[in-house]
Structures are given as structure tokens and as C-alpha cells.
Design an enzyme around this catalytic site. Sequence first.
Site, short mmCIF file in Angstrom:
data_model
loop_
_atom_site.label_atom_id
_atom_site.label_comp_id
_atom_site.label_asym_id
_atom_site.label_seq_id
_atom_site.Cartn_x
_atom_site.Cartn_y
_atom_site.Cartn_z
N GLY A 165 78.69 35.95 -13.47
CA GLY A 165 77.66 37.01 -13.57
C GLY A 165 77.64 37.54 -12.29
NE ARG A 166 72.18 39.91 -11.85
CZ ARG A 166 71.53 39.79 -12.83
NH1 ARG A 166 71.73 40.71 -13.81
NH2 ARG A 166 70.67 38.93 -13.34
CB ILE A 167 75.23 34.81 -8.16
CG1 ILE A 167 74.01 35.55 -8.25
CG2 ILE A 167 75.42 33.76 -6.80
CD1 ILE A 167 72.65 34.29 -8.34
CB THR A 246 74.02 28.04 -5.48
OG1 THR A 246 75.18 28.91 -5.87
CG2 THR A 246 74.30 27.71 -3.79
CB SER A 247 73.85 26.97 -11.24
OG SER A 247 74.36 25.91 -11.22
NE ARG A 248 66.99 26.80 -11.93
CZ ARG A 248 66.89 27.85 -11.00
NH1 ARG A 248 67.80 27.97 -10.21
NH2 ARG A 248 66.28 28.77 -11.34
CD GLU A 277 66.02 21.64 -7.13
OE1 GLU A 277 65.03 22.24 -6.71
OE2 GLU A 277 67.20 22.07 -7.64
CG HIS A 296 66.24 25.27 -5.38
ND1 HIS A 296 66.20 24.88 -6.67
CD2 HIS A 296 66.55 26.65 -5.41
CE1 HIS A 296 66.08 25.87 -7.36
NE2 HIS A 296 66.82 26.93 -6.81
CB ALA A 298 70.68 29.83 -3.14
C1 GLV Z 1 66.23 30.41 -7.90
O1 GLV Z 1 66.69 29.26 -8.00
C2 GLV Z 1 66.18 31.50 -8.63
O2 GLV Z 1 66.37 31.31 -9.79
O3 GLV Z 1 65.53 32.45 -8.40
#
Ligand code: GLV
Length: 340
Positions: A165-167, A246-248, A277, A296, A298
Site C-alpha cells: 500500500g502507501r507505506i 512497523t505494521s502491527r 504493547e 511504536h 513510526a
Molecule cells: C500507527 O500505528 C497508526 O496506525 O497510525
Amino acid sequence: MPSANTGVTDRPRVLVTRRIPEAGLRLVLAQTEADLWQDELPPPREELLRRVAGVDGLLSLLTDRVDDELLDAAGPQLKVVSNFAVGFDNIDVPACTRRGIPVGNTPGVLTETTADLAFALLMAVARRLPEAYDYVRADRWQTWGPLLLLGRDINGATLGIVGFGRIGREMAKRARGFGMRVLYYDVHPATSEEEAALGAESVAMDELLAESDFVSLHTNLSPETHHLLDAAAFARMKPGAVVVNTSRGPVIDHDALHDALKSGHLFGAGLDVTDPEPLRADHPLVTLPNCLVVPHIASASEATRDRMAEMAAANLLAGLRGERLPTPVDPSVYERDTPS
Ligand code: GLV
């Protein structure tokens, strides 16, 4: 305006579950009667259920679970849920849609900032920056060493991006800048023009795992992606590979990750998100020298958090006015005739 003697106002009532940047908070405070939870920690569940009763709008964080229980506690007047995050796995979106309540998130404004952190984790783990930093601070640096803190090359390596996706696409741009080969896996592949522009190749998940020196996760958390990287997936990965998340957190089975790191099958991992977390300092993953865990962060740049706050405020205020949210998670909420 406050009505005479009652202290009651005709402004909509909202609950804001944490202090967000002023850029958005001031918009909310100027136009609503806001109950702002001031603590650094999220409101405990009982407190959240108590405070949400009777509000017209909820500005939630990813640490707040928004489900049928909370929607019942809020009551039928609730018009909008605005999440201060791009991810929305903390929200039962179908439950909100069933009730005709639009949910907003903050897509687009944190894309580059999140990819920057993912790439920073990739580089830090590949070049063993946390260990090197600890080494100097522990006063162990005696001389230049031919075998000291040898890491992995980024240039010329293959990056496998899971979720394009975007990221994920921003991650591809960074990787190309560092001379990496880029593979990706997504259930909805990009067009061949997009692939050509990004220099990325779509492959099956198994192939991505087998070919990649670095695997970076950029998927939503869903039942399909829960424990996507489990013991079997790690076994398929190249010896010496690096994982970045960096997702979940729950996209990775943490026990399996620990085993793969401890055995040396994986070179390292960089985690911005974990399950659960937070992780405490004595958690087995945190104590491993080849696992870099950050809390967390990012999207945590000043400018990006300001933009997220503005967007969360815009969604909240639009929902309160009965207007379409600028960024609804489930636009089908507007195709319903009447809320059931
Ligand atoms: C951070 O993890 C977000 O979903 O914005």
C-alpha cells in the site's frame, strides 16, 4: 454558547481519549464541549465506558478498543468515531457501520514518516547500531577491529515488502535509493506501470520469504495477517535474514521470532510494534542483542503528528455536523438508508 444557569451548552459533546497535538486539539476544543483525558496512559476500560456515555463524538487512539460494548455504553446519539491513527484494528468497524456511525482514520499524512522509520530500523539492525552504541558507552572501544561488529550489506541485498500500500511503496523508493532489489507481496498487486515506476516485482509470499535478505511488514492487522510470520514462515526465510515490523505486532508470532533470533537463523529484527504493547525491559525479545525494539514511534515526527491531529479533528467535526468524513474507513456507511 452556555445556556443560562445550567452550565449546559448547545455544542456537541465529545470524548478525546488523550491529549493530541495542539494543531488538532484546538480545533476540537473550539467547537465542542470536550471531555479531554489528560493522563499519559489511556483511560482504563471502565473509565472509558463511563465517560463515553452520552457523547456525540469520540476521538479515539489505537489504544482504545471501540466495540459493541463501548458503542452501547455511548448510546444511540453517537455520530462519529475518529481514530488518531491510520490503523483501525482497535475498532470494530462493521459494528460501527451497522449502527450508521462513520469511522475516520488518518491515511496519507504519515506515509513517508513511517517508511523513514522502517528503513531506519532496517539499517540499524543490518549494521548493528544498538550493539555498537552500547559498546562505546560501556567503554569497550579499544581500537579499530577487522572483525568488530560486522553487519550485513544493504546495497545489493533483496528487500521483500509484505503489503504494498502507501507505506510499502514508500519503503520501495527508499530501498531503490540504496541499490536494493525489491520484491513485494500483496493480495492486490500494483499495475505493471506502478511496478516499473517503483522498480518492484510482485511475487508469491513463499517466494518473497525464500528470496529476501530483508523482510519488511506493511500490512493491516486482520484475521488473514495474524501471525503471518510464524515458525513455518521463519523456517522458509534465508539464514541471516532481517525482519522489520512497523505494521502491527500480532502480524508476527513473537515466540517463533524469538526462537529464530536466538538460534541465529535470523540475523536480527527491528520492531516498532509488538504483541503485546508495551513490552517490558525483561521480555525475552528485548533482552536479545539482535532485536531492536522501539516504542511504536513510526509516525512520531512533530510535523506528521500535527497533520494527524488536524485530520482526526477534521473527521470528528465533519461527523458531528452530519457531513461526510474527509477520510472514512468504510465509505459504505454512507450507502445505508437508515441505521438499524
Ligand atoms: C500507527 O500505528 C497508526 O496506525 O497510525
